[in-house]
Design an enzyme around this catalytic site. Structure first.
Site, PDB file in Angstrom:
ATOM      1  N   GLU A 112      12.167   1.881  -3.820  1.00  0.00           N
ATOM      2  CA  GLU A 112      11.747   3.050  -3.187  1.00  0.00           C
ATOM      3  C   GLU A 112      12.766   3.383  -2.034  1.00  0.00           C
ATOM      4  OE1 GLU A 112       7.663   2.873  -3.084  1.00  0.00           O
ATOM      5  OE2 GLU A 112       7.350   3.103  -5.396  1.00  0.00           O
ATOM      6  N   TRP A 160       0.864  -1.253   0.018  1.00  0.00           N
ATOM      7  CA  TRP A 160      -0.061   0.147   0.176  1.00  0.00           C
ATOM      8  C   TRP A 160       0.843   1.315   0.065  1.00  0.00           C
ATOM      9  CZ3 TRP A 160      -4.645  -1.233   4.257  1.00  0.00           C
ATOM     10  CH2 TRP A 160      -5.197  -2.290   3.862  1.00  0.00           C
ATOM     11  N   LYS A 161       2.140   1.098   0.218  1.00  0.00           N
ATOM     12  CA  LYS A 161       3.052   2.262   0.438  1.00  0.00           C
ATOM     13  C   LYS A 161       2.364   3.347   1.240  1.00  0.00           C
ATOM     14  CE  LYS A 161       4.694   1.058  -4.266  1.00  0.00           C
ATOM     15  NZ  LYS A 161       5.435   1.353  -5.563  1.00  0.00           N
ATOM     16  N   GLY A 169       1.283  -2.642  -6.269  1.00  0.00           N
ATOM     17  CA  GLY A 169       1.378  -1.160  -5.700  1.00  0.00           C
ATOM     18  C   GLY A 169      -0.005  -0.617  -5.717  1.00  0.00           C
ATOM     19  N   GLY A 170       0.078   0.159  -6.918  1.00  0.00           N
ATOM     20  CA  GLY A 170      -1.409   1.068  -7.159  1.00  0.00           C
ATOM     21  C   GLY A 170      -2.639   0.166  -7.233  1.00  0.00           C
TER      22      GLY A 170
HETATM   23  P1  PGA Z   1       2.926  -0.627  -9.030  1.00  0.00           P
HETATM   24  O1  PGA Z   1       3.935  -0.889  -7.725  1.00  0.00           O
HETATM   25  O2  PGA Z   1       2.374  -1.953  -8.955  1.00  0.00           O
HETATM   26  O3  PGA Z   1       2.307   0.757  -8.410  1.00  0.00           O
HETATM   27  O4  PGA Z   1       3.755  -0.437 -10.176  1.00  0.00           O
HETATM   28  C1  PGA Z   1       4.707  -1.837  -7.366  1.00  0.00           C
HETATM   29  C2  PGA Z   1       5.392  -1.810  -6.090  1.00  0.00           C
HETATM   30  O5  PGA Z   1       6.346  -0.908  -6.116  1.00  0.00           O
HETATM   31  O6  PGA Z   1       5.379  -2.853  -5.265  1.00  0.00           O
END
Ligand code: PGA
Length: 251
Positions: free
Chosen positions: A99, A11-12, A235-236
């Protein structure tokens, strides 16, 4: 033996606690539509790990953190120890996400310590590797992934390695809408497995290797169909319960 199939949501730095709980509950509510063979993991921010653990209670959905500290405890202002994460009922921890490597200077040295903390507290690391665009264009993606594995995963014991998930995430495909083709994913996943085999032998066949980078319902099936792709780190699309679950239907 078939490898574990995993769909993990990163989910970041998204969702407030109430939104995270809502999202987790929606995943639980829709989980029955997806094959039981898929292992779902959600990785919310630290602030609502405990509420999300509560929200998924009684389901087979596991919870993970997105990082942990290099040290066990003590005077490390702002850090969160693996022991704290485990005490909340989390089973996984994402380590070495690009990241974190890129914006927070994580190196193999830091990651070796974090991996040790994760294992010492019974957490399964989801260890991320992957090249950036420049490295891909220069044809260095194999060497980059190999180094990221050799410098960290090769330090694990056989017992620790048996409890590891790897995520291959090409940096150029993260959050960009660009996805590696299924062929590109298979090529590098097979390579990563070969690198793992050179150190851990047959145990490499059991290690789940997830693809990450703009994975969504429309491309998951094609990517997951590849022999060495065992699921996704999302992610998204993990922020929308319906999309996250639909990715699980890609198996
Ligand atoms: P994303 O991110 O699906 O938004 O590209 C994947 C991740 O960084 O784990």
């Amino acid at each position: 033996m078939a490898r574990k199939k995993i769909v993990a949501g990163n989910w970041k730095m998204n969702t407030l606690p109430a939104e995270g709980v809502e999202l987790a509950k929606s995943v639980v509510a829709g989980r029955g539509e997806v094959c039981e063979c898929v292992n779902f993991i959600v990785c919310p921010p630290f602030t609502h790990l405990s509420q999300v653990v509560e929200a998924v209670k009684g389901s087979d959905i596991a919870v993970g953190a997105q990082d942990c500290a290099t040290e066990a405890k003590g005077a490390y202002t702002g850090e969160i120890a693996a022991q704290m994460i485990a005490a909340l009922g989390c089973k996984y921890v994402i380590l070495g996400h690009s990241e974190r490597r890129q914006y927070y200077g994580e190196t193999s040295e830091t990651l070796n310590k974090k991996m040790a903390q994760a294992y010492a507290n019974g957490l399964t690391p989801i260890y991320c590797v992957g090249e950036n665009l420049e490295e891909r264009e220069a044809g260095n993606h194999f060497a980059v992934c190999k180094a990221q594995i050799e410098e960290v995963v090769f330090n694990l014991t056989e017992e620790q390695f048996a409890n590891l998930v790897i995520a291959y995430e090409p940096v150029w495909a993260i959050g960009t809408g660009k996805t590696a083709t299924a062929e590109q994913a298979q090529e590098i996943h097979a390579y990563i497995r070969e690198v793992l085999r050179s150190k851990f032998g047959a145990a490499a066949e059991e290690c789940p290797i997830l693809y990450g980078g703009s994975c969504k319902p429309s491309n998951a099936a094609e990517i997951f169909a590849k022999e060495d792709v065992d699921g996704g780190l999302i992610g998204g699309a993990a922020l929308v319960a319906g999309d996250f679950l639909a990715i699980g239907k890609g198996f």
